[in-house]
Design an enzyme around this catalytic site. Structure first.
Site, PDB file in Angstrom:
ATOM      1  N   GLY A   1       0.821  -1.213   0.000  1.00 28.42           N
ATOM      2  CA  GLY A   1       0.000   0.000   0.000  1.00 28.42           C
ATOM      3  C   GLY A   1       0.851   1.257   0.000  1.00 28.42           C
TER       4      GLY A   1
ATOM      5  N   ARG B   1      -2.188   7.984   3.897  1.00 31.49           N
ATOM      6  CA  ARG B   1      -2.544   8.715   5.107  1.00 31.49           C
ATOM      7  C   ARG B   1      -1.326   9.075   5.970  1.00 31.49           C
ATOM      8  NH1 ARG B   1      -7.127   4.312   6.508  1.00 31.49           N
ATOM      9  NH2 ARG B   1      -5.778   3.104   5.120  1.00 31.49           N
TER      10      ARG B   1
END
Ligand code: UD1
Ligand code: MG
Length: 466
Positions: free
Chosen positions: A18, A22
């Site tokens: 990933g 964030r």
């Protein structure tokens, strides 16, 4: 650990591809450190304790960086996920390497607090219940961001819904999935092939295998965690700090139970790879970092910082000392306010006092360097006394040069030793000397001192009144 784990029929897939959007970082998410070790390293160490047949790590974003950091453990296979199309898609990329095993465990690279005992429980429950799909679940006070476990009126699992796809009512469910699954090899890839991406993120979700398995009449089990904190995923820097706090508390408790006194533990940092001996005291505000290894009956701090350093039994590292890539023998006294830099190697019973800096130097047993001194690129013998304000002038502006001092040498205060230079054993050097040539053993050596005059009847100036 209560028993040695061994799962020869299990393959573990660690999802680490990933982007970690964030985190808002150029560093791949799984390389962000927690107490000196990358998140992924923590996860891999935990997984290795299970002794599975193989471990596959799925990387994508920053895969080069991740591989360079982790290296190549023998039983580790790297799998590339070119485009990050979701956790289900990530697992699908492992199909070719997930062979010759009965079960596949899937673990996220962003859950560093997981314990191997928990993974062991998951794997055992999965095997004993003969389930096709088993996952870890937990009840969280704040379930925000996690996939919620959906159950029918009888409490049977019916599916999992992600935060971004959940209705307001579903968002109130406190039972969450950990993202950690154990699935029978012979059904996993068929289930994944059926997973679609019609959801809020347009991703292929691994948790979607749960409703698919149920529809196919398979046995799906949830294992409730004892310690819900363990599955905490790290998706942003606030969660990174929180995970570090939890891990710090665990590490400190482990050392306390192993016989280490830690004063004001909430102010102390002890990284994951540090080792500490029995009856050592770590005082308030100290930081023990990297591969630092401390012996028995030492006293560290308050407010000392040690990094990748070795400290032998019975040594005191006093307040505000800074020790990096150095090794300190037994029964030494370092500081307060001492600085040991890379390749400082001190033998036993050495005293290093305030505002003394030692770099790339060997210091023999019982030698004392107590005040305001710089020792760099030097070899000092045993039982020397280096007076206050002495300096090895090691650098000529282009190259570094060596200062060699024998045993039992007394260096008077404010001596400059202009390297390269050798001082023979038993020599005494007069205070304030500038030593530019080798000093013979024994006897007194001193450089010419400026003349000293006395002016009698001299009057101090007085301040003019304006
Ligand atoms: C995921 C789970 C959620 C669970 C939570 C627990 C999904 C869809 N959601 O959510 O149910 O409650 O973990 O922490 O699985 N990854 C890849 N490739 C991708 C996408 C992700 O390898 O295409 C990796 C990430 O690097 C990460 C892990 O999978 O290590 C989880 O992804 P993340 O985006 O953090 O999922 P969460 O939103 O936390
Ligand atoms: Mg996550």
């Amino acid at each position: 650990m209560s028993h040695l784990m061994h799962y020869p029929d299990l393959m573990v897939c660690v999802l680490a591809a990933g982007k970690g959007k964030r985190m808002r970082s150029n560093l791949p998410k799984v390389l962000h450190p927690i107490l000196g070790k990358a998140m992924l390293e923590h996860v891999l160490h935990t997984v290795e304790e299970l002794q599975p047949k193989k471990i596959a790590v799925v990387t994508g974003d920053g895969s080069e960086q991740v591989r360079a950091y982790i290296g190549q453990p023998a039983n580790l296979e790297w799998v590339i996920q070119d485009r990050q199309l979701g956790t289900g898609h990530a697992v699908r990329q492992c199909e070719n390497v997930c062979t010759e095993v009965t079960d596949i465990m899937i673990v996220c690279g962003d859950t560093p607090l997981l314990r191997c005992e928990t993974l062991d429980r998951l794997a055992r429950h999965h095997q004993h219940s003969a389930a096709e799909v088993t996952f870890l679940s937990a009840r969280l006070d704040d379930p925000f961001g996690y996939g919620r476990v959906l159950r029918d009126a009888d409490g049977n699992i019916i599916g999992i819904v992600e935060e971004r796809d959940a209705t307001d009512e579903q968002k109130r469910i406190r039972e969450v999935t950990s993202g950690i699954y154990c699935v029978k090899q012979k059904v996993l890839f068929d289930l994944l092939a059926q997973v679609g991406n019609r959801n809020a993120q347009g991703e292929y979700y691994l948790p979607d295998i749960v409703p698919l398995a149920l529809q196919a009449g398979m046995n799906v089990q949830a294992v409730d965690m004892d310690d819900a904190g363990e599955i905490r995923g790290v998706n942003n820097r606030r969660q990174l700090a929180e995970a570090e706090r939890v891990m710090q508390q665990r590490i400190i408790e482990d050392w306390q139970l192993a016989g280490v006194t830690i004063e004001q533990p909430e102010t102390v940092r002890i990284e994951a790879s540090v080792r500490i001996g029995m009856d050592t005291i770590v005082r308030a505000g100290s930081q023990l970092n990297g591969s630092t290894c401390i012996g028995d009956e030492c006293c560290i701090g308050p407010y000392a910082v040690l990094e990748n350093s070795w400290v032998d039994d019975g040594t005191r590292i006093e307040a505000f000392s800074h020790v990096v890539d150095a090794s300190v023998g037994g029964s030494c006294r370092i500081g307060p306010f001492a600085r040991l830099r890379p390749e400082a190697k001190l033998d036993d019973q050495v005293h290093i006092g305030n505002f003394v800096e030692v770099k790339k130097a060997v210091v023999g047993e019982g030698t004392k360097i107590n005040h305001l001194t710089y020792i760099g690129d030097a070899v000092l013998g045993r039982h020397c006394n280096i007076g206050a304000g002495s300096i090895t002038c090691n650098y000529d502006g282009a190259n570094k040069h060596l200062t060699e001092i024998g045993d039992d040498v007394f260096v008077g205060s404010d001596t400059k030793l202009v390297a390269p230079v050798k001082v023979g054993s038993g020599a005494t050097i007069g205070a304030g000397s500038i030593i530019t040539r080798d000093v013979p053993s024994q006897g007194l050596t001193l450089s010419a001192r400026p003349d000293q005059r006395h002016v009698p009847n001299w009057q101090r100036p007085t301040k003019r009144s304006s």
